[in-house]
Design a protein around this motif. Structure first.
Motif, PDB file in Angstrom:
ATOM      1  N   GLY A  15       0.793  -1.231   0.000  1.00 23.84           N
ATOM      2  CA  GLY A  15       0.000   0.000   0.000  1.00 23.84           C
ATOM      3  C   GLY A  15       0.817   1.268   0.000  1.00 23.84           C
ATOM      4  N   ARG A  16       0.619   2.090   1.035  1.00 23.35           N
ATOM      5  CA  ARG A  16       1.297   3.389   1.115  1.00 23.35           C
ATOM      6  C   ARG A  16       2.808   3.264   1.228  1.00 23.35           C
ATOM      7  N   THR A  17       3.289   2.157   1.789  1.00 26.10           N
ATOM      8  CA  THR A  17       4.738   1.971   1.880  1.00 26.10           C
ATOM      9  C   THR A  17       5.351   2.021   0.489  1.00 26.10           C
ATOM     10  N   LEU A  18       4.701   1.412  -0.470  1.00 23.61           N
ATOM     11  CA  LEU A  18       5.195   1.433  -1.840  1.00 23.61           C
ATOM     12  C   LEU A  18       4.936   2.796  -2.491  1.00 23.61           C
ATOM     13  N   ASP A  19       3.811   3.404  -2.183  1.00 25.26           N
ATOM     14  CA  ASP A  19       3.480   4.710  -2.765  1.00 25.26           C
ATOM     15  C   ASP A  19       4.441   5.800  -2.318  1.00 25.26           C
ATOM     16  N   GLU A  20       4.894   5.742  -1.079  1.00 20.11           N
ATOM     17  CA  GLU A  20       5.709   6.820  -0.515  1.00 20.11           C
ATOM     18  C   GLU A  20       7.175   6.456  -0.354  1.00 20.11           C
ATOM     19  N   GLY A  21       7.527   5.192  -0.575  1.00 20.16           N
ATOM     20  CA  GLY A  21       8.897   4.746  -0.366  1.00 20.16           C
ATOM     21  C   GLY A  21       9.650   4.533  -1.660  1.00 20.16           C
ATOM     22  N   VAL A  22      10.683   3.727  -1.577  1.00 16.40           N
ATOM     23  CA  VAL A  22      11.478   3.349  -2.744  1.00 16.40           C
ATOM     24  C   VAL A  22      11.579   1.829  -2.776  1.00 16.40           C
ATOM     25  N   LEU A  23      11.767   1.299  -3.968  1.00 17.29           N
ATOM     26  CA  LEU A  23      11.953  -0.132  -4.172  1.00 17.29           C
ATOM     27  C   LEU A  23      13.426  -0.364  -4.440  1.00 17.29           C
ATOM     28  N   LEU A  24      14.037  -1.256  -3.687  1.00 11.81           N
ATOM     29  CA  LEU A  24      15.450  -1.584  -3.843  1.00 11.81           C
ATOM     30  C   LEU A  24      15.562  -2.994  -4.394  1.00 11.81           C
ATOM     31  N   LEU A  25      16.306  -3.122  -5.481  1.00  8.35           N
ATOM     32  CA  LEU A  25      16.465  -4.409  -6.154  1.00  8.35           C
ATOM     33  C   LEU A  25      17.926  -4.645  -6.496  1.00  8.35           C
ATOM     34  N   GLY A  26      18.317  -5.902  -6.511  1.00 14.85           N
ATOM     35  CA  GLY A  26      19.599  -6.269  -7.078  1.00 14.85           C
ATOM     36  C   GLY A  26      19.469  -6.296  -8.599  1.00 14.85           C
ATOM     37  N   ARG A  27      20.584  -6.352  -9.284  1.00 13.57           N
ATOM     38  CA  ARG A  27      20.575  -6.295 -10.747  1.00 13.57           C
ATOM     39  C   ARG A  27      19.754  -7.415 -11.368  1.00 13.57           C
ATOM     40  N   THR A  28      19.930  -8.647 -10.923  1.00 12.39           N
ATOM     41  CA  THR A  28      19.224  -9.778 -11.522  1.00 12.39           C
ATOM     42  C   THR A  28      17.715  -9.637 -11.365  1.00 12.39           C
ATOM     43  N   THR A  29      17.269  -9.277 -10.170  1.00 14.35           N
ATOM     44  CA  THR A  29      15.834  -9.094  -9.945  1.00 14.35           C
ATOM     45  C   THR A  29      15.321  -7.921 -10.763  1.00 14.35           C
ATOM     46  N   TRP A  30      16.088  -6.820 -10.802  1.00 12.72           N
ATOM     47  CA  TRP A  30      15.667  -5.665 -11.595  1.00 12.72           C
ATOM     48  C   TRP A  30      15.522  -6.050 -13.071  1.00 12.72           C
ATOM     49  N   GLU A  31      16.479  -6.801 -13.608  1.00 16.82           N
ATOM     50  CA  GLU A  31      16.395  -7.207 -15.018  1.00 16.82           C
ATOM     51  C   GLU A  31      15.150  -8.045 -15.274  1.00 16.82           C
ATOM     52  N   LEU A  32      14.835  -8.954 -14.381  1.00 15.57           N
ATOM     53  CA  LEU A  32      13.619  -9.759 -14.519  1.00 15.57           C
ATOM     54  C   LEU A  32      12.374  -8.872 -14.450  1.00 15.57           C
ATOM     55  N   PHE A  33      12.286  -8.055 -13.419  1.00 16.90           N
ATOM     56  CA  PHE A  33      11.123  -7.189 -13.242  1.00 16.90           C
ATOM     57  C   PHE A  33      10.972  -6.189 -14.384  1.00 16.90           C
ATOM     58  N   SER A  34      12.088  -5.691 -14.912  1.00 23.13           N
ATOM     59  CA  SER A  34      12.017  -4.681 -15.983  1.00 23.13           C
ATOM     60  C   SER A  34      11.468  -5.260 -17.282  1.00 23.13           C
ATOM     61  N   ARG A  35      11.463  -6.578 -17.397  1.00 23.83           N
ATOM     62  CA  ARG A  35      10.854  -7.225 -18.561  1.00 23.83           C
ATOM     63  C   ARG A  35       9.375  -7.515 -18.324  1.00 23.83           C
TER      64      ARG A  35
END
Length: 182
Positions: free
Chosen positions: A46-66
């Motif tokens: 919820g608001r944690t995602l709306d007001e915060g930041v998402l931190l990812l490692g490179r591998t997870t970011w590459e997967l999510f970015s697709r």
């Protein structure tokens, strides 16, 4: 500021290869219960995602970015809008997913200096680096009724003791969301 770790996890503590993209023999265990088990805001961010930041490692970011930029449901809109920090020494181009930025070498310093809540999704190497510095305030675990016996564990054998308090649990389809706080 709080650091919230979110993970798909088995009953025996395995977090590796929940979607099967890692090619491990037991991979894909989180999706064996149907897509509705993992769809939407199952972690109650919820608001944690709306007001915060998402931190990812490179591998997870590459997967999510697709995956995420091509979705248009309400939770995907949140995932696409949230500022994303990518812990990587090699990634240079983050244009595949809007609001992404590489943070480089000083992961711990960057997290300590972040004024907003930090949500860490997957990214076991990032999680372990933050655990080593005692920076994780909350674990939100989507626990699946699966026992694998082998794979990467969130809390590895031989690691230091971790004392947490259960802040709540609720059934979400075939899995149970359990919240633990320090």
């Amino acid at each position: 500021m709080s650091v919230v770790v979110i993970q798909f996890i088995t009953l025996d503590g395995i977090v590796s290869d929940p979607d099967g993209r890692g090619g491990t023999p037991s991979g894909g265990w989180a999706f064996r219960h149907g897509p509705e088990t993992v769809a939407g805001d199952k972690f109650r961010l919820g608001r944690t995602l709306d007001e915060g930041v998402l931190l990812l490692g490179r591998t997870t970011w590459e997967l999510f970015s697709r995956l995420w930029p091509h979705r248009d449901d309400p939770f995907s809109a949140r995932m696409n809008a949230v500022p994303k920090l990518v812990a990587s020494r090699t990634l240079t181009d983050t244009s595949a997913w809007a609001n992404s930025r590489v943070i480089g070498e000083d992961l711990v310093g960057r997290v300590k200096g972040e004024p907003r809540d930090v949500v860490v999704a997957g990214s076991l190497g990032v999680v372990r680096a933050l655990m080593a510095e005692d920076l994780v305030d909350e674990y939100r675990l989507l626990v699946f009724p699966t026992v694998l016996g082998e794979g990467e564990r969130l809390f590895p054998a031989g690691g230091p003791p971790v004392h947490l308090t259960c802040a709540g649990a609720e059934r979400t389809g075939a899995a149970v969301l359990t919240r633990y706080v320090r």
